[in-house]
Design an enzyme around this catalytic site. Structure first.
Site, mmCIF file in Angstrom:
data_model
loop_
_atom_site.group_PDB
_atom_site.id
_atom_site.type_symbol
_atom_site.label_atom_id
_atom_site.label_comp_id
_atom_site.label_asym_id
_atom_site.label_seq_id
_atom_site.Cartn_x
_atom_site.Cartn_y
_atom_site.Cartn_z
ATOM 1 N N TYR A 155 0.840 -1.209 0.000
ATOM 2 C CA TYR A 155 0.000 0.000 0.000
ATOM 3 C C TYR A 155 0.878 1.265 0.000
ATOM 4 O O TYR A 155 0.646 2.203 -0.777
ATOM 5 C CB TYR A 155 -0.905 -0.041 1.234
ATOM 6 C CG TYR A 155 -1.853 1.119 1.393
ATOM 7 C CD1 TYR A 155 -3.008 1.207 0.622
ATOM 8 C CD2 TYR A 155 -1.615 2.124 2.337
ATOM 9 C CE1 TYR A 155 -3.890 2.264 0.784
ATOM 10 C CE2 TYR A 155 -2.494 3.179 2.505
ATOM 11 C CZ TYR A 155 -3.632 3.246 1.727
ATOM 12 O OH TYR A 155 -4.508 4.302 1.890
ATOM 13 N N LYS A 159 1.036 4.378 -2.727
ATOM 14 C CA LYS A 159 0.682 5.755 -2.359
ATOM 15 C C LYS A 159 1.867 6.696 -2.566
ATOM 16 O O LYS A 159 1.687 7.858 -2.919
ATOM 17 C CB LYS A 159 0.159 5.790 -0.917
ATOM 18 C CG LYS A 159 -1.191 5.058 -0.756
ATOM 19 C CD LYS A 159 -2.256 5.652 -1.648
ATOM 20 C CE LYS A 159 -3.601 4.969 -1.572
ATOM 21 N NZ LYS A 159 -4.600 5.568 -2.454
HETATM 22 P P1 NAP Z 1 -13.239 2.387 1.604
HETATM 23 O O1 NAP Z 1 -14.137 2.932 2.641
HETATM 24 O O2 NAP Z 1 -12.731 0.999 1.702
HETATM 25 O O3 NAP Z 1 -13.965 2.585 0.187
HETATM 26 C C1 NAP Z 1 -13.282 2.191 -0.972
HETATM 27 C C2 NAP Z 1 -14.053 2.635 -2.188
HETATM 28 O O4 NAP Z 1 -13.275 2.267 -3.339
HETATM 29 C C3 NAP Z 1 -15.394 1.951 -2.326
HETATM 30 O O5 NAP Z 1 -16.307 2.852 -2.894
HETATM 31 C C4 NAP Z 1 -15.091 0.814 -3.311
HETATM 32 O O6 NAP Z 1 -16.221 0.443 -4.092
HETATM 33 C C5 NAP Z 1 -14.065 1.475 -4.204
HETATM 34 N N1 NAP Z 1 -13.239 0.522 -4.923
HETATM 35 C C6 NAP Z 1 -12.358 -0.376 -4.431
HETATM 36 N N2 NAP Z 1 -11.811 -1.090 -5.430
HETATM 37 C C7 NAP Z 1 -12.355 -0.619 -6.584
HETATM 38 C C8 NAP Z 1 -12.201 -0.947 -7.944
HETATM 39 N N3 NAP Z 1 -11.371 -1.913 -8.342
HETATM 40 N N4 NAP Z 1 -12.930 -0.270 -8.859
HETATM 41 C C9 NAP Z 1 -13.783 0.719 -8.475
HETATM 42 N N5 NAP Z 1 -13.971 1.058 -7.197
HETATM 43 C C10 NAP Z 1 -13.268 0.406 -6.258
HETATM 44 O O7 NAP Z 1 -11.911 3.298 1.454
HETATM 45 P P2 NAP Z 1 -11.635 4.783 1.975
HETATM 46 O O8 NAP Z 1 -11.097 4.689 3.332
HETATM 47 O O9 NAP Z 1 -12.792 5.656 1.694
HETATM 48 O O10 NAP Z 1 -10.417 5.161 1.023
HETATM 49 C C11 NAP Z 1 -10.589 5.899 -0.165
HETATM 50 C C12 NAP Z 1 -9.223 6.337 -0.662
HETATM 51 O O11 NAP Z 1 -8.568 7.107 0.340
HETATM 52 C C13 NAP Z 1 -8.279 5.171 -0.974
HETATM 53 O O12 NAP Z 1 -7.489 5.460 -2.090
HETATM 54 C C14 NAP Z 1 -7.419 5.091 0.268
HETATM 55 O O13 NAP Z 1 -6.167 4.507 -0.005
HETATM 56 C C15 NAP Z 1 -7.302 6.559 0.635
HETATM 57 N N6 NAP Z 1 -7.000 6.800 2.040
HETATM 58 C C16 NAP Z 1 -7.769 6.286 3.040
HETATM 59 C C17 NAP Z 1 -7.429 6.547 4.367
HETATM 60 C C18 NAP Z 1 -8.230 6.038 5.533
HETATM 61 O O14 NAP Z 1 -7.723 6.120 6.676
HETATM 62 N N7 NAP Z 1 -9.436 5.556 5.362
HETATM 63 C C19 NAP Z 1 -6.302 7.342 4.650
HETATM 64 C C20 NAP Z 1 -5.548 7.839 3.598
HETATM 65 C C21 NAP Z 1 -5.908 7.576 2.296
HETATM 66 P P3 NAP Z 1 -17.003 -0.956 -3.816
HETATM 67 O O15 NAP Z 1 -17.549 -0.877 -2.436
HETATM 68 O O16 NAP Z 1 -18.047 -0.991 -4.863
HETATM 69 O O17 NAP Z 1 -15.962 -2.035 -3.959
#
Ligand code: NAP
Length: 247
Positions: A155, A159
């Site tokens: 990961y 990133k």
């Molecule tokens: P999340 O709650 O797990 O949601 C992930 C989203 O991505 C869902 O809508 C999922 O859709 C979609 N997704 C996953 N694989 C996909 C694919 N192959 N094609 C299309 N859609 C896909 O994640 P999140 O925490 O909101 O994270 C969103 C972004 O922020 C990510 O890039 C993550 O790395 C980044 N981020 C998160 C955090 C954190 O602490 N949460 C911190 C820093 C950065 P489905 O449900 O339909 O699969």
């Protein structure tokens, strides 16, 4: 409103940070595309929520790792709203393991979505973005790409990769009106963070000066600013939204 009639595609916006970004952009006048892979009901709920608030959105299924599905999404978006002005590459996954236990499959799964998906979507929407009056490419990275994190070699590599990718695209777009930037959140309260054991979450909290995890809105309002014309002189940058975590 600042984003009136701008077409904004947010990958992975059925849940979490993407959902927060989609509703924020819509509430500022954008026509929003709620992309999802599996979570159909959640994606249509996001559209309903936006429409109930007076906004405009459609849900489009496409797995960002599949080039043909992404190409089909471009067609759906053009039919509904015309060319795309703003692409937010948000879809991302984790497959956390100590490197000792990480298989090539674990590595590839995260590369395929977090970098391969960014390639597919950026490539498919690139002509639209370049031609837009104020085109915006916004990539959602992570503080983990800056600091590394135990159990997240795959990961973290994806990133960090987004920093070099974004900077390069920004340079290549510098002779257009289109910018490219990264937003680098700290730890945000979503399903992704819920998967982290409570014991580890408590250790992370100790490293956050503001003493709380981010809410999705903390991230969404920065994306909304970057999507607007107000950010025209900012490109190739990484915007940390991490509660003061050093890196
Ligand atoms: P999340 O709650 O797990 O949601 C992930 C989203 O991505 C869902 O809508 C999922 O859709 C979609 N997704 C996953 N694989 C996909 C694919 N192959 N094609 C299309 N859609 C896909 O994640 P999140 O925490 O909101 O994270 C969103 C972004 O922020 C990510 O890039 C993550 O790395 C980044 N981020 C998160 C955090 C954190 O602490 N949460 C911190 C820093 C950065 P489905 O449900 O339909 O699969």
């Amino acid at each position: 409103m600042k984003l009136d009639s701008q077409t904004c595609v947010v990958t992975g916006s059925s849940r979490g940070i993407g959902k927060g970004i989609a509703t924020e952009l819509a509430s500022h006048g954008a026509n929003v595309v709620v992309n999802y892979r599996n979570s159909e009901r959640e994606a249509y709920d996001v559209v309903d929520e936006i429409e109930a608030d007076g906004g405009t959105a459609i849900a489009v299924q496409a797995d960002v790792t599949e080039e043909d599905e992404v190409e089909a999404m471009v067609g759906r978006v053009r039919n509904a709203f015309g060319p795309t002005d703003v692409l937010v590459n948000n879809a991302g996954i984790t497959v956390d393991k100590k490197f000792d236990n990480m298989t090539r499959e674990d590595w590839d799964a995260v590369m395929d979505v977090n970098l391969g998906g960014v390639y597919n979507c950026t490539n498919a929407f690139f002509d639209d973005l370049k031609a837009a009056d104020h085109g915006r490419l916004i990539n959602i990275s992570s503080v983990v790409g800056q600091q590394g994190n135990y159990g997240q070699a795959n990961y973290a590599a994806t990133k960090s990769g987004l920093f070099g990718f974004t900077r390069t695209i920004a340079l290549e777009l510098a002779d257009t009106e289109t910018t490219a930037n990264c937003v680098s959140p700290g730890f945000v309260q979503t399903d992704m963070l819920d998967k982290v054991p409570e014991r580890v979450q408590n250790k992370i909290l100790e490293r956050i000066p503001l003493d709380r995890f981010a809410e999705v809105d903390d991230v969404a309002c920065i994306v909304r600013f970057l999507a607007s014309e107000d950010s025209s002189y900012m490109t190739g940058q990484v915007f940390g939204v991490n509660g003061g975590m050093e890196w």
